[in-house]
Structure formats: C-alpha cells, structure tokens
Design a protein around this motif. Structure first.
Motif, PDB file in Angstrom:
ATOM      1  N   ARG A   6       0.834  -1.196   0.000  1.00 47.22           N
ATOM      2  CA  ARG A   6       0.000   0.000   0.000  1.00 47.22           C
ATOM      3  C   ARG A   6       0.874   1.254   0.000  1.00 47.22           C
ATOM      4  NH1 ARG A   6      -4.614   2.780   2.191  1.00 47.22           N
ATOM      5  NH2 ARG A   6      -3.438   3.773   3.840  1.00 47.22           N
ATOM      6  N   ASP A   7       1.923   1.214   0.825  1.00 44.18           N
ATOM      7  CA  ASP A   7       2.835   2.354   0.871  1.00 44.18           C
ATOM      8  C   ASP A   7       3.469   2.604  -0.489  1.00 44.18           C
ATOM      9  OD1 ASP A   7       2.257   2.784   3.435  1.00 44.18           O
ATOM     10  OD2 ASP A   7       4.103   1.886   4.269  1.00 44.18           O
ATOM     11  N   LEU A  10       0.936   4.106  -2.832  1.00 41.74           N
ATOM     12  CA  LEU A  10       0.685   5.512  -2.501  1.00 41.74           C
ATOM     13  C   LEU A  10       1.858   6.388  -2.928  1.00 41.74           C
ATOM     14  CD1 LEU A  10      -1.065   5.270   0.976  1.00 41.74           C
ATOM     15  CD2 LEU A  10      -2.046   5.981  -1.213  1.00 41.74           C
ATOM     16  N   TRP A  11       3.079   5.861  -2.733  1.00 37.21           N
ATOM     17  CA  TRP A  11       4.266   6.627  -3.141  1.00 37.21           C
ATOM     18  C   TRP A  11       4.233   6.895  -4.647  1.00 37.21           C
ATOM     19  CZ3 TRP A  11       8.344   5.899  -6.511  1.00 37.21           C
ATOM     20  CH2 TRP A  11       9.414   6.803  -6.378  1.00 37.21           C
ATOM     21  N   ASP A  13       1.675   6.865  -6.625  1.00 37.45           N
ATOM     22  CA  ASP A  13       0.582   7.772  -6.959  1.00 37.45           C
ATOM     23  C   ASP A  13       0.947   9.212  -6.607  1.00 37.45           C
ATOM     24  OD1 ASP A  13      -2.014   8.304  -7.904  1.00 37.45           O
ATOM     25  OD2 ASP A  13      -2.639   8.632  -5.823  1.00 37.45           O
ATOM     26  N   ASP A  14       1.622   9.386  -5.488  1.00 38.75           N
ATOM     27  CA  ASP A  14       2.011  10.733  -5.086  1.00 38.75           C
ATOM     28  C   ASP A  14       2.988  11.339  -6.087  1.00 38.75           C
ATOM     29  OD1 ASP A  14       2.183  12.914  -3.087  1.00 38.75           O
ATOM     30  OD2 ASP A  14       4.299  12.319  -3.149  1.00 38.75           O
ATOM     31  N   ARG A  15       3.887  10.513  -6.630  1.00 37.09           N
ATOM     32  CA  ARG A  15       4.894  11.049  -7.533  1.00 37.09           C
ATOM     33  C   ARG A  15       4.369  11.240  -8.952  1.00 37.09           C
ATOM     34  NH1 ARG A  15       6.299  10.772  -3.013  1.00 37.09           N
ATOM     35  NH2 ARG A  15       8.437  10.631  -2.216  1.00 37.09           N
ATOM     36  N   HIS A  17       0.842  11.116  -9.854  1.00 36.64           N
ATOM     37  CA  HIS A  17      -0.507  11.712  -9.888  1.00 36.64           C
ATOM     38  C   HIS A  17      -1.514  10.915 -10.704  1.00 36.64           C
ATOM     39  CE1 HIS A  17       0.703  16.052  -8.648  1.00 36.64           C
ATOM     40  NE2 HIS A  17       1.278  15.134  -7.913  1.00 36.64           N
ATOM     41  N   SER A  19      -4.057   8.999  -9.599  1.00 30.26           N
ATOM     42  CA  SER A  19      -5.451   9.085  -9.139  1.00 30.26           C
ATOM     43  C   SER A  19      -6.041  10.451  -9.466  1.00 30.26           C
ATOM     44  CB  SER A  19      -5.547   8.792  -7.638  1.00 30.26           C
ATOM     45  OG  SER A  19      -4.712   9.680  -6.921  1.00 30.26           O
ATOM     46  N   LYS A  20      -5.196  11.516  -9.418  1.00 26.85           N
ATOM     47  CA  LYS A  20      -5.707  12.835  -9.800  1.00 26.85           C
ATOM     48  C   LYS A  20      -6.103  12.862 -11.265  1.00 26.85           C
ATOM     49  CE  LYS A  20      -3.517  15.964  -6.551  1.00 26.85           C
ATOM     50  NZ  LYS A  20      -2.330  16.779  -6.337  1.00 26.85           N
TER      51      LYS A  20
END
Lengths: 502, 182
Positions: A6-7, A10-11, A13-15, A17, A19-20
C-alpha cells in the motif's frame, strides 16, 4: 506485507498523480441521461482499436513486409506459427467490428445532434478518424499480399492515373516506383503500421479531450433547442442538477458492451478463422477476378454502375464532395433541434445512405457487370433448351458456348449476367435483328462480324429464334409478314435467317 | 485558468530587470534561428527521400527480350512475360510482368499491356471469339487492341517493340495508366 505494498502504491501515486488524472478524466461529471445504451458505441470502437494494436503488434513479429516473402509469411502464420491463424482472424474480425461499431457511433451522434454547437470539432475529428480507419482497412487489405491485393493496387493506380497533369507522379508516389512491387508493399506497410495508427492515436486523444472539455452530448429532448447564447450555461446547470461522475456511475453499459464486443471478436475469429491469403501476388497468373474486401464492396459497385462518360469526373471529385459534406455537417445545421424525432431530413438521410450502401453492397456481391470468364467451358445451358431442336439449332448452341457468348449472356439462369438474359430472346428480336446484333454489336456488346463465319451466324441465330416459352410466339417482322407466320416450320426460320443475313 | 496563469507570468516578467529580459528574448530568438537552420538540414534530405518517388522520369524503361520470333506463331495472340527491368532484389513474383503478343503476318507485331484501360484489371484473350475480355467490368477489345465495348475509355495500351537477332524485344518497365500509357 500488504501495508508495505500500500505504501509503495501511494508513493507511486504521489509522484506520478495517477489518481488525480483518473479523477479529472474518467471521473468527470456527465449528465445522468448520457448513461444510455445509445452511448456505448464510441468506447466500443476504442476497444476494437486496442485489440487491433495488440494483435497487430503480434502479427508484426512474424509478418515479413517484402513482396517476395509476405505471402509465405502469411501462410506460415496460418499453418505453422502456433495460434498464428487465430491472431490473423482476430485482427481481421477486429477490423470488421471496428468499422461496423464506428458507423453505429457515427449514426448515433448524428441522429442525437451531438455534432451541433459547441461540439463541431468533436464531429470533425471523428470524421478524420473515420477516414483513418478506412485507410487502415485499405492498407491492411494490401498487406494481405495476395492476388486481390495486387490487382486492388492496380485499380487504385488506374484511378490515380486519371488525374490530369499530376497523374503519373501520383501513381509513382503511390506505388513507390514504376510498377507494383516491393517498394509498394513497404510503403503500405509503413502507412498501416506507423503513419495511420500514429495519426489515429493523436486524433483519438483530441477526440476524447474534446469530450472532456465540451462535455458529452446531453440526451436530446424534443423541443429543447440548442441556442448559442444559452447552451453552455444550460448544460452546466444540468450537470449541477443531475450530473453523475462518468466513472463509476455512467460507465457500466460501456463496460458491458466492451465485453460483448471482445467476446464477439474472439468468437468470430475462432469460428470463421482468418481471411486468405488467396493466390500468390504473381501478375502473370492472369486468371483472376479481383474483388475488394467487404468495406469497399459498395465502392466497387459504385465504380461499376457509374455512367462511363462521367466516370473520370466522378472518380476524381465525388470523394472530395462526400468528405466535404461530412466535414460541413456541423456548420450546415449548427443549432436548433437535436432530437431525431424532430429532424426528419436527418433520419431520411441516414436511411437513404444506408439503403444505397446496402444496394451497392448487394449488387457488388453478385457483380452482374462482371462476365463469367469460365462459363463457356464450365457452365452448360439446361437440357430443356436443347430438346426438340434441329441439328442446325444445336450447332448454334455449340457456337453460343465456343464463342464465349455464354460468358456474358445467360440462358435458363446459366451463364454471365453482363448482357441481357436470352432465355426468351425470340420474343424480343426478329431473325434479322439478331443477325444484326451479332454481326455489328452495339451498346455493351462487341461486333462479332469478323469472328463468326456466315454458317456460324446462321446456326446461332437459328438457335436464338427457338428461345421463347411455349405459350409465346417469336416476334414477327411486320415489314415481312409472310415470312413470320406463327406456325412456320423450322425450315422457314432458317430460310428467313439466311435471307436476312444476306 | 490559462489566461490567469499567463497574466502571472507577465507580471513576473515585468519585475525582472529590462536587460535580463532582453537577454532572454535574444536567447529565445537565437534558439529559434538555430533550430530553423537545423530544420532545413533535416527536412531537405527527408523530403527529398520521400518525394523522390514522385519522379516519373528515370531509368525505368528499357528493351527486354520476350523470346525468339518462332515462339510467336503468325496470326496468333500469346501471353508472354518479362522480368521488369527496374527491380529490387525483394520484388519476388511481382516484377514478372505479363503482356499479350499478337503476331500478324511476317514480322508485324502488336504487344499489348495486360492492364485493362478502365481500371487496370488483367484482360484475357479469347482465341475462339477473337476478343480480349476484362473480368472486372466486362470491357472488351478486338484482337488489334481497339475498344470493342464496355466502360474502358480507350483501346488496350500498346508497347513499342523491335526485332533484333531473331528475338522480339519489348520496350517495357512502367505500369500503364491513362495519363501515362506505357
């Protein structure tokens, strides 16, 4: 462990984008009414295109784009490469499905007025995509490098060669040289594999971006008119009042349809198998009657039924007129009524176009304008047309076969359809008229005067004069009534034939 | 949105010293110039490469032997084939070009292209009725190649020929079309 994954997710996705991006695209708001079965064809076309890319990449792993090797590599795909036949079949059926669903999509957006303000560019980019898809269909047919591909290119070159002034240069450009050969195939391979798919990907991106920026067409309501001043505000108000995110609220039917399309392609591929290749692309094998693939049958029909003296003009202008009209559609009718219930001209146009395409396709399937080149040796006229005939008349039957008359004319449903059927010709033409027609020809019939001797003509015409039903009598020549008594004997007929021949 | 962003960029630019602005403008112009020059050097050969096939004049046509005269009996029309003179090693069977050779009396010949003048389909000779017939739309031609019936706008395309050392030579190498008949 799951925490860990999961981490990582998420990492990422954060880098990047993801999901955005997903929320801004797939999650965009659409009117609730657009989640309709009528709105599934666009995504269906896109699914077909993806299948084409996937199977196309696989085929390109084996296919050799060389005039010398292409045919063998197709045979290899069909018979030796594991599941090669299935991938070829999927690619072929994928293209059939893509064209069919794309047409359904086009009809739907046309009838739903989706091309109107402010979505003109969506329609125009769609027309470009249609042209690209037809381009893919034609170039793909060439890559199946067989006899039909070879002569199909010949037909293309013959049409291009009619262009005034630029003709020879265009033909050279199209063929990549003075004849249809290796460079021609390389050229069409490049178009089919790089140029057109690249264009399609670019234009599909634009097409989808326009769906995001201008919004999907709201389900038309009769009487609700499109006005330039108010439309955008009304649309946004509707989104606020009754909008849903495309994903997951409006996409359900698209997903179901995509699944059905994929299953349809797989089923058809497995059941019907691959298409061709038919005969090696050797131009010295001249015993061939080239025919285009299904998509272009209607065009074959149009080309065949055009009046000969307008042919060049129509061939060189009609495509531009038709494409021009397609591009002009959103400007011809830019605002106003969207619902097909209030647009009789639109509905009738669609019906007319599809009826015309259907008729041309049907005609081209049987191609009555093509002579049956082997009828003179392979077909024989029904035996009841020989019964009770005199030796001379039977000699006429032999002439009818051996001089290839039967290639163009049928008797009792046997023979070509190029010329009129002759099963009851005696009720239409007198002996003299028959002799004249055979010797001088006319219309679409060559003159056979030099190639038939008088006794052959006499025999042939004697046979023709027997071709009428028992309840009808042969046509009489009113200028020579005494020779055309209804109860005249065979001898009389012959004498008359001889006389009129002199 | 976009306009707002542009405005912020503009206001930022206004705050930077003028000399800095001029330098940036100059660098951008220089960049465009450099890329423009590069574009010429890239596009000339690329366009030349792609457009070279527009050329219709070239070493395409030449005299090719079709065989000894004896292989073409008088008053008969026979299918002959030749290897196209302008060919690539990977052309395979596509560079084998057929043609119809009609020998009249003596050393008089007519050599017709296989392609119908309507849409280029391969015409077939029928010895029995002395016509060429096209399988596509039923165009027909007489044995001398003249138009007999159907949609073709003219008679069959005819190649030049000559006779050397008892061999029949045809002047071929080009797919005939209406605007470039042989």
């Amino acid at each position: 462990m799951i925490e860990r994954l999961r981490d990582i997710a998420l990492w990422i996705d954060d880098r990047v984008h993801i999901s955005k991006l997903f929320a801004a695209t797939a999650g965009h708001m659409v009117p609730r009414t657009s989640g309709s079965w009528f709105y599934v064809f666009g995504s269906g076309t896109l699914v077909c295109f993806m299948i084409q890319i996937l199977t196309g990449i696989c085929l390109a792993l084996v296919y050799v784009p060389s005039a010398d090797e292409a045919y063998r590599s197709l045979e290899y795909l069909n018979y030796q490469q594991q599941l090669g036949w299935f991938l070829r079949a999927m690619h072929n059926w994928g293209s059939n499905f893509m064209v069919a669903i794309m047409l359904a999509h086009m009809v739907q957006v046309f009838l739903f007025g989706a091309f109107k303000y402010p979505r003109e560019m969506t329609w125009i980019s769609g027309v470009v995509l249609l042209l690209c898809t037809l381009g893919m269909a034609f170039t793909g047919q060439v890559l199946r490098f067989d006899q039909d591909a070879y002569w199909g290119l010949g037909i293309g070159a013959a049409m291009a060669g009619r262009v005034p002034l630029m003709g020879p240069a265009i033909v050279h450009m199209m063929l990549g040289g003075p004849i249809i050969a290796g460079e021609t195939l390389s050229r069409f391979f490049t178009l089919h594999v790089f140029v057109i798919p690249g264009t399609i990907i670019a234009i599909v991106s634009l097409h989808l971006r326009l769906v995001l920026t201008k919004g999907i067409n709201d389900y038309p309501v009769p009487g609700k008119l499109v006005k330039k001043e108010t439309y955008v505000a009304e649309y946004e108000a509707e989104l606020k009042r009754d909008g849903v995110p495309f994903f997951p609220k409006a996409i359900g039917k698209d997903v179901i349809f995509s699944g059905l399309v994929l299953l349809g392609i797989v089923f058809c591929a497995a059941y019907f198998g691959p298409e061709g290749p038919r005969g090696i692309p050797d131009p010295t094998q001249i015993n061939t009657a080239p025919k285009p693939d299904f998509f272009f049958l209607w065009l074959y029909g149009v080309l065949s039924l055009m009046p000969a003296d307008l042919e060049t003009v129509l061939m060189l202008t009609a495509p531009f007129i038709v494409i021009g009209i397609l591009f002009a559609v959103p400007f011809i009718s830019n605002t106003g009524e969207k619902s097909a219930r209030r647009r009789p001209v639109a509905v009738l146009s669609v019906l007319f176009i599809f009826m015309a395409l259907g008729v041309f396709n049907y005609q081209a399937t049987f191609a009555p304008w093509s002579p049956k080149m082997d009828a003179w040796t392979s077909a024989s006229i029904p035996v009841n047309y020989l019964e009770g005939r005199s030796p001379l008349e039977r000699q006429g039957v032999l002439v009818f076969h051996s001089k290839q008359c039967i290639n163009c004319h049928s008797i009792g449903g046997v023979g070509g359809l190029r010329g009129p059927a002759l099963g009851n010709v005696a009720t239409r033409l007198t002996g003299g008229q028959l002799v004249r027609q055979v010797i001088q020809g006319s219309g679409n019939m060559p003159a056979y005067g030099k190639n038939l001797n008088p006794s052959e003509v006499a025999a042939l015409v004697a046979f023709m004069r027997t071709l009428h039903s028992p309840t009808e009598s042969p046509v009489r020549d009113s200028a020579q009534p005494e020779q055309a008594a209804p109860e005249k004997t065979q001898a009389n007929t012959l004498a008359q034939t001889e006389r009129s021949h002199q | 949105m976009v306009i707002k962003e542009l405005e912020t960029i503009k206001s930022e630019q206004a705050e930077t010293p003028r000399i800095e602005m001029a330098r940036r403008g100059f660098l951008l112009k220089l960049g465009f110039l450099l890329n423009g020059i590069a574009a010429v050097f890239v596009s000339v050969p690329v366009l030349g490469y792609v457009l070279s096939s527009f050329r219709t004049e070239g070493p395409f046509k030449s005299w090719i032997a079709l065989g000894p005269l004896e292989s073409f009996p008088e008053n008969q029309t026979r299918l002959a084939k030749y290897r196209n003179p302008y060919t690539r090693p990977w052309d395979g069977p596509t560079a084998d070009i057929p043609c119809w050779v009609r020998r009249m009396v003596g050393e008089k010949f007519q050599i017709f292209a296989i392609n119908c003048t309507h849409l280029g389909c391969p015409v077939r000779w029928f010895q029995e009725s002395h016509v060429f017939m096209c399988p596509c739309h039923g165009g027909a031609f007489y044995e001398d190649g003249s138009h007999a019936s159907g949609p073709p706008p003219r008679g069959l395309y005819e190649y030049k020929y000559k006779i050397e050392n008892g061999q029949l030579l045809v002047h071929g190498g080009q797919l005939p079309t209406l605007s470039q008949p042989v």
